[in-house]
Design a protein around this motif. Structure first.
Motif, PDB file in Angstrom:
ATOM      1  N   ALA A 127       1.165  -1.133  -0.023  1.00 28.42           N
ATOM      2  CA  ALA A 127      -0.026  -0.217   0.194  1.00 28.42           C
ATOM      3  C   ALA A 127       0.989   1.266   0.023  1.00 28.42           C
ATOM      4  O   ALA A 127       1.555   1.474   0.802  1.00 28.42           O
ATOM      5  N   TYR A 128       0.240   2.100  -1.648  1.00 25.53           N
ATOM      6  CA  TYR A 128       1.331   3.582  -1.402  1.00 25.53           C
ATOM      7  C   TYR A 128       0.290   4.121   0.192  1.00 25.53           C
ATOM      8  O   TYR A 128      -0.495   4.922   0.277  1.00 25.53           O
ATOM      9  N   THR A 129       1.206   4.472   1.274  1.00 23.83           N
ATOM     10  CA  THR A 129       1.085   5.363   2.201  1.00 23.83           C
ATOM     11  C   THR A 129       1.691   6.864   2.613  1.00 23.83           C
ATOM     12  O   THR A 129       1.791   7.823   3.006  1.00 23.83           O
ATOM     13  N   SER A 130       3.031   7.053   1.450  1.00 27.07           N
ATOM     14  CA  SER A 130       4.165   7.959   1.648  1.00 27.07           C
ATOM     15  C   SER A 130       4.442   7.763   2.725  1.00 27.07           C
ATOM     16  O   SER A 130       5.021   9.262   3.527  1.00 27.07           O
ATOM     17  N   PHE A 131       4.287   6.980   3.495  1.00 24.04           N
ATOM     18  CA  PHE A 131       5.530   7.268   4.946  1.00 24.04           C
ATOM     19  C   PHE A 131       6.833   6.673   4.431  1.00 24.04           C
ATOM     20  O   PHE A 131       7.340   5.510   4.559  1.00 24.04           O
ATOM     21  N   TYR A 132       7.527   8.064   3.731  1.00 21.58           N
ATOM     22  CA  TYR A 132       9.022   7.438   3.289  1.00 21.58           C
ATOM     23  C   TYR A 132      10.160   7.012   4.881  1.00 21.58           C
ATOM     24  O   TYR A 132      10.638   8.072   5.183  1.00 21.58           O
ATOM     25  N   HIS A 148       5.794   3.276   0.451  1.00 22.25           N
ATOM     26  CA  HIS A 148       4.772   1.546   1.258  1.00 22.25           C
ATOM     27  C   HIS A 148       5.090   1.438   2.122  1.00 22.25           C
ATOM     28  O   HIS A 148       6.193   1.280   2.814  1.00 22.25           O
ATOM     29  N   GLU A 149       4.002   0.225   2.544  1.00 21.80           N
ATOM     30  CA  GLU A 149       4.385  -0.886   3.360  1.00 21.80           C
ATOM     31  C   GLU A 149       3.091  -2.016   3.102  1.00 21.80           C
ATOM     32  O   GLU A 149       2.578  -1.843   2.283  1.00 21.80           O
TER      33      GLU A 149
END
Length: 239
Positions: free
Chosen positions: A192-197, A225-226
């Motif tokens: 899932a692309y969560t914008s958590f860099y 991503h996660e």
């Protein structure tokens, strides 16, 4: 020295506990990646305030719990979990999972999640899930029902992922974009692309050990991503 595990319902979680969890997260979770967007500062610690923990991870007090692990009175691990209505029951979600770096490899994360099954919070839960860039967190969830990160029902994840996120009470999950295998890409990752860099150096190092042992089913980890992992609670989940 012995480890102690406790579960606190949302309404009983104190400000002191939130402050302790914030400190544990801020000093042990990770740092921002070099390609983290502004105003984030690459190389600095990812931080959560007590207020952010409460707002983003313990959103619904009536359906949220905090699991803690203490060593001689000192907090060395915590798990924030919440749940929301889905089909005939609830999705149980591990919203945050943190263990003190000095105390890792002691099955603390696994033990904290096992505590969830023994608490009344677990009543009615038909799906358990997590979104995490760290393979060890995914593994801790997979072990909840005596499984592992290789023998996972990937079809179940593909079938339920979008619907589970769509009805989530956690805002960043509702806006996350499913990618890789969820888009029908052959051999794609379950991401899932969560914008958590957050920096992926440590997670990728751990991931290589899982892959080398043939213990990984979720593919490669991409920046921002996660991994998205869903488990059917044995005997109760519906398709």
């Amino acid at each position: 020295m012995s480890l102690r595990y406790d579960v606190f319902s949302g309404e009983s979680i104190t400000n002191e506990q939130l402050k302790a969890c914030s400190t544990l997260f801020n000093t042990n979770y990770g740092v921002w990646a070099q390609n983290a967007p502004s105003p984030l500062k690459p190389g600095t610690h990812v931080k959560n305030s007590p207020a952010k923990l409460l707002k983003d991870y313990l959103t619904d007090a009536d359906n949220s719990v905090l699991v803690t692990c203490t060593l001689d009175g000192e907090l060395v691990g915590h798990a924030c979990a919440t749940k929301w209505k889905y089909q005939s029951g609830y999705v149980g979600w591990v919203a945050q999972l943190v263990v003190d770096r000095k105390e890792r490899r002691r099955y603390i994360a696994t033990s904290m999640l096992q505590m969830l099954k023994r608490h009344r919070w677990f009543e009615g839960v038909i799906v358990m899930g997590i979104a995490s860039s760290h393979p060890a967190s995914c593994n801790a969830l997979c072990k909840l029902f005596n499984g592992d990160t290789k023998n996972v029902d990937l079809g179940f994840i593909l079938e339920h992922a979008q619907a589970v996120l769509d009805c989530s009470t956690i805002e960043y999950l509702r806006t996350a974009e499913l990618r890789g295998a969820f888009k029908g890409i052959p051999g794609g990752s379950y991401l899932a692309y969560t914008s958590f860099y957050v920096d992926h150096a440590e997670p990728k190092e751990i991931l290589r050990t899982y892959v080398a042992k043939g213990r990984w089913a979720f593919g490669e980890l991409l920046d921002g991503h996660e991994f998205l992992v869903l488990l059917s609670v044995p005997g109760v989940a519906e398709s």
